[in-house]
Design an enzyme around this catalytic site. Structure first.
Site, PDB file in Angstrom:
ATOM      1  N   GLY A 153     -84.184  66.742 -77.496  1.00  8.13           N
ATOM      2  CA  GLY A 153     -83.840  65.397 -77.005  1.00  8.13           C
ATOM      3  C   GLY A 153     -85.101  64.733 -76.447  1.00  8.13           C
ATOM      4  O   GLY A 153     -85.836  65.358 -75.678  1.00  8.13           O
ATOM      5  N   GLY A 184     -85.257  61.642 -74.846  1.00 10.97           N
ATOM      6  CA  GLY A 184     -85.010  60.548 -73.901  1.00 10.97           C
ATOM      7  C   GLY A 184     -85.808  60.812 -72.627  1.00 10.97           C
ATOM      8  O   GLY A 184     -86.750  61.603 -72.611  1.00 10.97           O
ATOM      9  N   ALA A 215     -85.081  62.381 -69.809  1.00 10.69           N
ATOM     10  CA  ALA A 215     -85.041  63.757 -69.293  1.00 10.69           C
ATOM     11  C   ALA A 215     -85.938  64.643 -70.150  1.00 10.69           C
ATOM     12  O   ALA A 215     -86.748  65.419 -69.637  1.00 10.69           O
ATOM     13  CB  ALA A 215     -83.603  64.275 -69.297  1.00 10.69           C
ATOM     14  N   GLY A 216     -85.833  64.510 -71.470  1.00 12.85           N
ATOM     15  CA  GLY A 216     -86.638  65.324 -72.386  1.00 12.85           C
ATOM     16  C   GLY A 216     -88.126  65.046 -72.199  1.00 12.85           C
ATOM     17  O   GLY A 216     -88.942  65.971 -72.094  1.00 12.85           O
ATOM     18  N   PHE A 231     -77.504  46.892 -55.744  1.00 10.47           N
ATOM     19  CA  PHE A 231     -76.826  47.506 -56.903  1.00 10.47           C
ATOM     20  C   PHE A 231     -75.495  48.085 -56.444  1.00 10.47           C
ATOM     21  O   PHE A 231     -75.335  48.435 -55.251  1.00 10.47           O
ATOM     22  CB  PHE A 231     -77.710  48.589 -57.529  1.00 10.47           C
ATOM     23  CG  PHE A 231     -77.755  48.459 -59.030  1.00 10.47           C
ATOM     24  CD1 PHE A 231     -76.893  49.187 -59.836  1.00 10.47           C
ATOM     25  CD2 PHE A 231     -78.633  47.560 -59.631  1.00 10.47           C
ATOM     26  CE1 PHE A 231     -76.922  49.046 -61.206  1.00 10.47           C
ATOM     27  CE2 PHE A 231     -78.658  47.416 -61.006  1.00 10.47           C
ATOM     28  CZ  PHE A 231     -77.804  48.168 -61.796  1.00 10.47           C
ATOM     29  N   GLN A 287     -67.296  57.563 -66.967  1.00  6.16           N
ATOM     30  CA  GLN A 287     -67.378  56.263 -66.285  1.00  6.16           C
ATOM     31  C   GLN A 287     -67.261  55.097 -67.268  1.00  6.16           C
ATOM     32  O   GLN A 287     -67.908  55.107 -68.334  1.00  6.16           O
ATOM     33  CB  GLN A 287     -68.721  56.160 -65.562  1.00  6.16           C
ATOM     34  CG  GLN A 287     -68.888  54.844 -64.807  1.00  6.16           C
ATOM     35  CD  GLN A 287     -70.232  54.807 -64.103  1.00  6.16           C
ATOM     36  OE1 GLN A 287     -71.263  54.599 -64.715  1.00  6.16           O
ATOM     37  NE2 GLN A 287     -70.210  55.045 -62.791  1.00  6.16           N
ATOM     38  N   HIS A 341     -68.095  51.285 -67.579  1.00  7.34           N
ATOM     39  CA  HIS A 341     -68.871  50.211 -66.939  1.00  7.34           C
ATOM     40  C   HIS A 341     -68.039  48.928 -67.028  1.00  7.34           C
ATOM     41  O   HIS A 341     -67.504  48.609 -68.086  1.00  7.34           O
ATOM     42  CB  HIS A 341     -70.199  50.011 -67.699  1.00  7.34           C
ATOM     43  CG  HIS A 341     -71.189  49.124 -66.974  1.00  7.34           C
ATOM     44  ND1 HIS A 341     -71.012  47.762 -66.863  1.00  7.34           N
ATOM     45  CD2 HIS A 341     -72.325  49.423 -66.310  1.00  7.34           C
ATOM     46  CE1 HIS A 341     -72.028  47.250 -66.176  1.00  7.34           C
ATOM     47  NE2 HIS A 341     -72.831  48.243 -65.818  1.00  7.34           N
ATOM     48  N   LEU A 384     -74.029  46.216 -72.764  1.00  9.11           N
ATOM     49  CA  LEU A 384     -73.902  46.110 -71.308  1.00  9.11           C
ATOM     50  C   LEU A 384     -74.496  44.835 -70.738  1.00  9.11           C
ATOM     51  O   LEU A 384     -75.534  44.353 -71.220  1.00  9.11           O
ATOM     52  CB  LEU A 384     -74.642  47.283 -70.654  1.00  9.11           C
ATOM     53  CG  LEU A 384     -73.845  48.567 -70.451  1.00  9.11           C
ATOM     54  CD1 LEU A 384     -74.547  49.433 -69.426  1.00  9.11           C
ATOM     55  CD2 LEU A 384     -72.425  48.261 -69.998  1.00  9.11           C
ATOM     56  N   THR A 400     -75.949  44.301 -67.226  1.00  7.23           N
ATOM     57  CA  THR A 400     -76.255  45.172 -66.094  1.00  7.23           C
ATOM     58  C   THR A 400     -75.596  44.693 -64.804  1.00  7.23           C
ATOM     59  O   THR A 400     -75.389  43.500 -64.580  1.00  7.23           O
ATOM     60  CB  THR A 400     -77.783  45.245 -65.864  1.00  7.23           C
ATOM     61  OG1 THR A 400     -78.012  46.030 -64.693  1.00  7.23           O
ATOM     62  CG2 THR A 400     -78.370  43.867 -65.643  1.00  7.23           C
ATOM     63  N   GLU A 401     -75.278  45.665 -63.968  1.00  7.51           N
ATOM     64  CA  GLU A 401     -74.732  45.376 -62.633  1.00  7.51           C
ATOM     65  C   GLU A 401     -75.739  44.533 -61.846  1.00  7.51           C
ATOM     66  O   GLU A 401     -75.387  43.825 -60.918  1.00  7.51           O
ATOM     67  CB  GLU A 401     -74.569  46.717 -61.919  1.00  7.51           C
ATOM     68  CG  GLU A 401     -73.262  46.924 -61.222  1.00  7.51           C
ATOM     69  CD  GLU A 401     -73.096  48.414 -60.924  1.00  7.51           C
ATOM     70  OE1 GLU A 401     -72.422  49.074 -61.722  1.00  7.51           O
ATOM     71  OE2 GLU A 401     -73.713  48.888 -59.966  1.00  7.51           O
ATOM     72  N   ARG A 414     -68.654  51.315 -59.854  1.00  4.39           N
ATOM     73  CA  ARG A 414     -68.163  50.905 -61.183  1.00  4.39           C
ATOM     74  C   ARG A 414     -66.713  51.289 -61.425  1.00  4.39           C
ATOM     75  O   ARG A 414     -65.954  50.516 -62.012  1.00  4.39           O
ATOM     76  CB  ARG A 414     -69.044  51.582 -62.253  1.00  4.39           C
ATOM     77  CG  ARG A 414     -70.438  51.015 -62.185  1.00  4.39           C
ATOM     78  CD  ARG A 414     -71.385  51.712 -63.106  1.00  4.39           C
ATOM     79  NE  ARG A 414     -72.693  51.026 -63.045  1.00  4.39           N
ATOM     80  CZ  ARG A 414     -73.753  51.390 -63.739  1.00  4.39           C
ATOM     81  NH1 ARG A 414     -73.654  52.430 -64.562  1.00  4.39           N
ATOM     82  NH2 ARG A 414     -74.886  50.745 -63.664  1.00  4.39           N
ATOM     83  N   HIS A 465     -69.217  54.257 -70.742  1.00  3.47           N
ATOM     84  CA  HIS A 465     -70.644  54.131 -70.445  1.00  3.47           C
ATOM     85  C   HIS A 465     -71.356  55.440 -70.112  1.00  3.47           C
ATOM     86  O   HIS A 465     -72.394  55.749 -70.700  1.00  3.47           O
ATOM     87  CB  HIS A 465     -70.813  53.155 -69.270  1.00  3.47           C
ATOM     88  CG  HIS A 465     -72.241  52.918 -68.905  1.00  3.47           C
ATOM     89  ND1 HIS A 465     -73.195  52.528 -69.817  1.00  3.47           N
ATOM     90  CD2 HIS A 465     -72.895  53.058 -67.726  1.00  3.47           C
ATOM     91  CE1 HIS A 465     -74.363  52.413 -69.223  1.00  3.47           C
ATOM     92  NE2 HIS A 465     -74.226  52.739 -67.956  1.00  3.47           N
ATOM     93  N   GLU A 509     -78.164  63.240 -68.606  1.00  2.00           N
ATOM     94  CA  GLU A 509     -76.731  62.935 -68.685  1.00  2.00           C
ATOM     95  C   GLU A 509     -75.958  64.099 -69.292  1.00  2.00           C
ATOM     96  O   GLU A 509     -74.799  64.306 -68.987  1.00  2.00           O
ATOM     97  CB  GLU A 509     -76.513  61.656 -69.519  1.00  2.00           C
ATOM     98  CG  GLU A 509     -75.069  61.206 -69.551  1.00  2.00           C
ATOM     99  CD  GLU A 509     -74.887  59.837 -70.204  1.00  2.00           C
ATOM    100  OE1 GLU A 509     -75.902  59.151 -70.433  1.00  2.00           O
ATOM    101  OE2 GLU A 509     -73.726  59.459 -70.485  1.00  2.00           O
ATOM    102  N   ARG A 549     -70.573  57.894 -61.080  1.00  2.00           N
ATOM    103  CA  ARG A 549     -72.016  57.750 -60.853  1.00  2.00           C
ATOM    104  C   ARG A 549     -72.322  56.351 -60.333  1.00  2.00           C
ATOM    105  O   ARG A 549     -71.770  55.357 -60.832  1.00  2.00           O
ATOM    106  CB  ARG A 549     -72.767  57.965 -62.174  1.00  2.00           C
ATOM    107  CG  ARG A 549     -74.233  57.577 -62.098  1.00  2.00           C
ATOM    108  CD  ARG A 549     -74.967  57.804 -63.394  1.00  2.00           C
ATOM    109  NE  ARG A 549     -74.703  56.823 -64.426  1.00  2.00           N
ATOM    110  CZ  ARG A 549     -75.320  55.645 -64.518  1.00  2.00           C
ATOM    111  NH1 ARG A 549     -76.173  55.284 -63.548  1.00  2.00           N
ATOM    112  NH2 ARG A 549     -75.083  54.816 -65.507  1.00  2.00           N
ATOM    113  N   LEU A 601     -81.012  57.000 -64.221  1.00  2.00           N
ATOM    114  CA  LEU A 601     -82.449  57.032 -64.572  1.00  2.00           C
ATOM    115  C   LEU A 601     -83.161  57.993 -63.620  1.00  2.00           C
ATOM    116  O   LEU A 601     -84.006  58.796 -64.015  1.00  2.00           O
ATOM    117  CB  LEU A 601     -83.046  55.617 -64.443  1.00  2.00           C
ATOM    118  CG  LEU A 601     -82.835  54.683 -65.638  1.00  2.00           C
ATOM    119  CD1 LEU A 601     -83.651  53.407 -65.470  1.00  2.00           C
ATOM    120  CD2 LEU A 601     -83.218  55.366 -66.938  1.00  2.00           C
TER     121      LEU A 601
END
Lengths: 236, 143, 114, 573
Positions: free
Chosen positions: D11, D13, D15-16, D115, D235, D237, D247, D249-250, D281, D347, D378, D389, D395
């Site tokens: 992966g 992303g 985290a990867g 937020f 979750q 959104h 999305l 965004t909030e 959310r 989401h 995630e 969350r 992030l």
């Protein structure tokens, strides 16, 4: 409304040349061309191959040539296109299969311009200060999603595969313009070679192709001027 | 600064020189006055050392600009290799020849001005109303 | 399907073609000046250029010079920092200015005392 | 073809990439992923990354931990939330040093905005804690970390599809993957493997998740009988563009946008009197669905309006430029002139692969771990998000725990296990050829569509016993049909239809895990809301769900919640 998708097909195992194939597909209002491609693949011809992921213009996977222009299939609404929509793989990159091209040459160019922040000064305890005005200078170039629409639309790149291409030059400009970067000199040398920024002839195809509305050519012009300014100052 | 960047700068500089230069060159030779390109008139004009300086610069600018442009095309359409280096040397030689030819032409005009041959049959026999070889006074300026 | 022809791409093709033609033209231009030292030969060559066909080709050459030069000015302005939104305006301005100058010069170039 | 690395990351992303950069400091690293790195779904993240920097107003780590725990409806492991919020500050500062172009305050500091669910003084008022880069914070960080990978010795293998993990007597030896370009099966041996494959929102019909978010590695572990944690918590959104799931965004509500129903009322006061539209959310999504169910949707339809007209146009253009573009391109609406039609959209997955705070994949509730196998982001469930969350904590989660997993995994490199058994690649080849030659006549697309609609209908914001039981049965029939998936494209090279089939099978497994987990949890908590059990039942249900499938039978076991500072209390905003 009913659309005809004329798609350039190429299956590496069977075909030795590409061939055209027409599909008719039903698309509602607010639906994207990508939705049409997915519908064809899921319900008509499973072998139709294309890249896609985010489906809202943020990842750059579905860059392809649509009605003679490099653009993102997920950012083009069916309503905005004529009844006949012609899909071809992204120009100037080797075709792997159907609408999928080899992106390695593109990413090599990106990697070749020192595409990272260079700042060897001691790290401050907190974040490095940068004023909103300084940040404003890189606000355009940081939005690039590396989809290759620009490089594939550039006639100079069609002719000269050694040319760095607009995307790599925007990535270089992103750092040359970042007030926190100290690698300007070395990076400018990388982009002012025989196949660097000097090859740009202000054609602006890149600006018209960019799905993120980045003023690509302006950034290349900045590199040209920065090369002169810092070069004439003589400091190596 | 890299050689390529300097080459690029010269191409833009020479372009600016050419834009102005061409305006002057064209008006002097084609539009300035009637029979502007007639031999006598041309020689009269070239007697003035200003033109010599102008044409020397103009010559270098046009040759460099043309060579840079052709080299750019070669760079873009030819892969690195024998053919490209052949084109490079050809361009260098051709440019040198043209510069030499240009300088030769310029020096030729000065030699003619310095020692005009027997009255030029064309200017007299044709009875053209155009001016003749510039008089001694003009020459003295030159010497 | 060919890639869409954009204004900038057209300007690029125009600039490149006109550039090559002008570069090639340099050589005959120098030849015709080679005999400047010999008034008779020079006038003979000048006569050669004095035919309607040659006058028309000189007119065409003027057009090519104008196209290349004025488009070149567009490139320099843009590289110097002129805003991108003007790039097409610069092109059409350059093209129309060139055409205008060409039109004005037709009488003299074709029939004037050269 | 067998590749050998000290650390293998699956992966690419956030985290990867974070794990890869960290691990590359200690040894060789390979990153294999289905997509090219910058195409990851992390780059679609908009809102921001939460950290108690206190650049715009006083803030404290403890408030951030409290909000994370309360936001997670007290299912959050408080020790893990502590690690997340403590690491947050130095992580965001380190990201800035690497070059992330954050939006800035006039004093040159990283700008922060309000937020959902982030408050100061333990819930007194909204807090400015979200560090952002306009509304493309994910893209800004992904680009920067990918750029850093060009500087570090990280070997990328884009467009490799992991078919199986090789786990022999409690130890992970590496992975077997299909190289999309050539169709060749190859193996990656590694001292340690880090799973960072992101979410699985594609289980639902309307989702913000990318098409690649199919939770493949969760499916692989689940089919190996390994446990998945808290799968019932998914979750929704509140503000996704109607029908498209893209999305908004909030951060738009953080900048002053408000939700409006069919009668023109800003209805959030009824549900969260104090922080209204900036409630977490799960609460906002439930509020919207309630308004729609009670007939107060716009024109009686199933959506409400997000009204940004009172936000100054300059703020919209500088802080929410992407929203302006999305609304204009996809809905033909200019948010400064007309309200945007929005509806809840699937989401984020709070659940996933159970791990400890260092990313080690757990195999039992008591904490026994698989040696050499890590997970972060995630796809993992530490759990720092509990039952719901907070925005901008994901992030943060990917970068903090990605880095921790990378650190611990790279330390494994000297303990290299036995070589990759040949059988591993053989098994993978069989699954591929069986799929290619299957004559079943069922299309993967049809299966996926049926599953997604079922999940959206029976297992989304509001759930009940009858609906979940019906869903459980339906999924069983879908699973039978999935056995007959056949493929048109018999080609080896770049056969994406084969991948769609593999992904569909994983999605069916995950759908089953979600439905069964939701069915057995007879209470309402965070994003899991049961209409037949509307109250939160801490007595019986203050615990994490572990779901396993062994020889066709589903088993549940539970793991206690780590409660260190904050006693569970009624969740009021």
């Amino acid at each position: 409304m009913d659309k005809t998708f004329r798609i350039k097909r190429f299956a590496p195992e069977k075909d030795n040349a590409s061939r055209w194939e027409d599909f008719s597909v039903e698309l509602g209002p607010h639906e994207r061309l990508l939705d049409g491609l997915v519908r064809i693949k899921e319900f008509t011809d499973g072998s139709l191959t294309f890249r896609r992921s985010c489906a809202h213009g943020m990842c750059g996977s579905c860059a392809m040539k649509i009605n003679g222009r490099s653009r993102l299939a997920c950012q083009t609404l069916a309503d905005d296109m004529p009844e006949l929509v012609i899909f071809e793989p992204l120009p100037a990159f080797p075709v792997i299969k159907d609408l999928v091209v080899d992106m390695e040459p593109f990413f090599e160019k990106i990697r070749s311009v020192m595409p990272y922040l260079v700042n060897d000064e001691p790290l401050p305890g907190r974040e490095r200060p940068q004023s909103p005005e300084e940040m404003e200078k890189i606000l355009d170039s940081i939005r690039c999603i590396l989809c290759a629409c620009c490089t594939s639309s550039c006639p100079v790149y069609w002719g000269d595969k050694q040319y760095l291409g607009p995307a790599a030059l925007v990535k270089a400009a992103r750092f040359v313009l970042d007030s926190r970067d100290r690698g300007g000199k070395a990076r400018l040398d990388l982009v002012s070679g025989a196949h660097g920024a000097a090859r740009c002839h202000s054609i602006y195809n890149c600006v018209e192709a960019c799905p993120r509305d980045i003023d690509v050519t302006r950034h290349i012009a900045i590199l040209k001027r920065q090369t002169l300014k810092r070069g004439l100052r003589g400091a190596r | 600064m890299k050689k390529a960047a300097f080459g690029w700068l010269l191409s833009r500089a020479s372009a600016v020189v050419l834009v102005a230069g061409l305006a002057v060159h064209f008006s002097a030779n084609h539009f300035g006055r009637p029979n502007a390109s007639e031999h006598g008139i041309v020689m009269m004009r070239l007697a003035h050392p200003g033109w010599m300086a102008f044409y020397a610069v103009f010559l270098l600018a046009i040759i460099y600009h043309a060579a840079y442009g052709l080299w750019g095309i070669a760079l873009e359409y030819l892969k690195k290799g024998r053919v490209l280096s052949a084109v490079k040397s050809a361009l260098v030689i051709l440019s040198a020849l043209l510069v030499i030819a240009g300088l030769w032409i310029l020096s030729d005009t000065q030699m003619l001005l310095a020692n005009p041959p027997a009255p030029c049959y064309k200017c007299h026999s044709a009875g053209s109303t155009a001016g003749t070889i510039p008089s001694g006074r003009a020459l003295r300026i030159f010497q | 399907m060919r890639y869409r022809l954009t204004t900038g791409f057209f300007a690029f093709i125009l600039n490149r073609l006109s550039g090559v033609i002008l570069a090639v033209f340099l050589i005959p231009h120098f030849f015709s000046l080679y005999f400047i030292g010999d008034a008779a030969r020079y006038e003979a060559i000048r006569g050669f250029y004095d035919t309607p066909v040659m006058r028309f080709s000189e007119l065409a050459l003027l057009g090519i010079v104008l196209a290349h030069g004025l488009n070149g000015i567009r490139l320099i302005l843009l590289e110097a920092g002129a805003p991108t939104r003007l790039q097409k305006v610069f092109f059409w301005t350059a093209l129309s200015a060139g055409a205008l100058i060409l039109l004005i010069s037709i009488p003299h170039m074709m029939w004037g005392a050269r | 073809m067998v590749h050998r690395f000290d650390t293998l990351v699956i992966g690419s992303g956030l985290a990867g990439l974070s794990a890869a950069i960290e691990a590359s400091l200690q040894g060789t690293v390979a990153v294999i992923a289905k997509l090219y790195p910058t195409r990851c779904h992390s780059s679609a993240a908009q809102g921001g990354i939460a950290a108690a920097l206190g650049n715009e107003e006083p803030d404290s780590i403890e408030w951030h931990v409290y909000d994370t725990v309360k936001g997670g409806d007290y299912l959050t492991d408080q020790d893990a939330a502590g690690t997340l919020c403590e690491d947050a500050i130095k992580t965001v500062i380190r990201l800035e040093h690497l070059g992330v172009p954050f939006s800035r305050t006039p004093q040159g500091k990283i700008a922060q905005r309000r937020f959902g669910g982030h408050t100061r003084d333990f819930g007194a008022a909204p807090a400015r804690r979200a560090c952002y880069s306009a509304d493309r914070t994910g893209l800004a960080i992904v680009n920067t970390l990918y750029e850093q990978c060009a500087k570090q010795p990280v070997a990328f293998f884009p467009e490799y599809h992991v078919l199986d993990l090789v786990i022999e007597d409690g130890r992970c030896l590496g992975a077997v993957a299909l190289e999309l370009r050539t169709g060749e099966i190859c193996a990656f041996e590694a001292g340690a493997t880090i799973i960072a494959t992101g979410g699985y929102g594609r289980v639902f019909k309307t989702t913000s998740n990318a098409m690649a978010s199919t939770g493949d590695l969760l499916g692989i572990l689940y089919s190996k009988g390994m446990p998945l944690e808290d799968m019932e918590f998914f979750q929704f959104h509140p503000t996704g563009l109607l029908g498209l799931g893209i999305l908004v965004t909030e951060g738009a509500r953080g900048e002053g946008g408000v939700l409006v129903n069919g009668n023109g009322e800003t209805f959030m006061e009824k549900y969260a009197p104090r922080i209204k539209d900036l409630a977490p959310r799960d609460m906002v999504s439930r509020a919207i669905i309630t308004e729609i169910k009670e007939g107060r949707g716009i024109g009686g339809n199933d959506y409400v309006y997000l009204d940004l007209r009172n936000v100054p146009r300059k703020t919209l253009e500088t802080r929410l430029p992407e929203i302006m573009t999305f609304s204009r391109i996809y809905m033909g609406v200019d948010p400064s002139e007309k309200p945007i039609p929005v509806a809840p959209t699937a989401h984020y997955a709070m659940g996933g692969i159970p791990t400890d705070r260092d990313g080690r994949v757990l195999i039992t509730e008591s904490g026994a771990a698989v040696e050499g196998l890590f997970a972060a982001g995630e796809c993992a469930c530490v759990s720092v998000h509990g039952a719901n969350r907070l925005g901008c904590n994901s992030l943060l989660d990917t970068v903090v725990f990605g880095r921790r997993a990378g650190m611990k995994a790279a330390a494994q490199k000297d303990k290299s296990g036995p070589g990759m058994p040949p059988g591993a690649m053989e098994r993978a080849r069989e699954t591929v050829s069986s799929l290619l030659n299957n004559k079943g006549g069922v299309r993967a697309g049809a299966i996926k569509k049926e599953l997604q609609e079922l999940m959206m209908d029976k297992c989304s914001v509001f759930r009940d016993d009858a609906g979940l039981r019906a869903a459980a049965e339906k999924i069983e029939t879908i699973r039978q049909k999935a056995g007959n998936i056949s493929i048109d494209d018999k080609g080896e090279k770049f056969n994406t239809e084969l991948l769609d089939a593999i992904e569909t099978i994983h999605l069916v497994n995950l759908g089953e895990a979600i439905v069964h987990s939701a069915l057995q949890r007879t209470e309402s908590r965070g994003a899991h809301c049961r209409q037949d059990y509307p109250e939160r039942d801490d007595g019986n249900w203050l615990k994490h769900t572990f779901i396993r499938k062994k020889d066709g039978e589903i088993h549940f076991s539970f793991k206690p919640v780590s409660i260190t500072k904050f006693k569970p209390e009624k969740r009021q905003y």
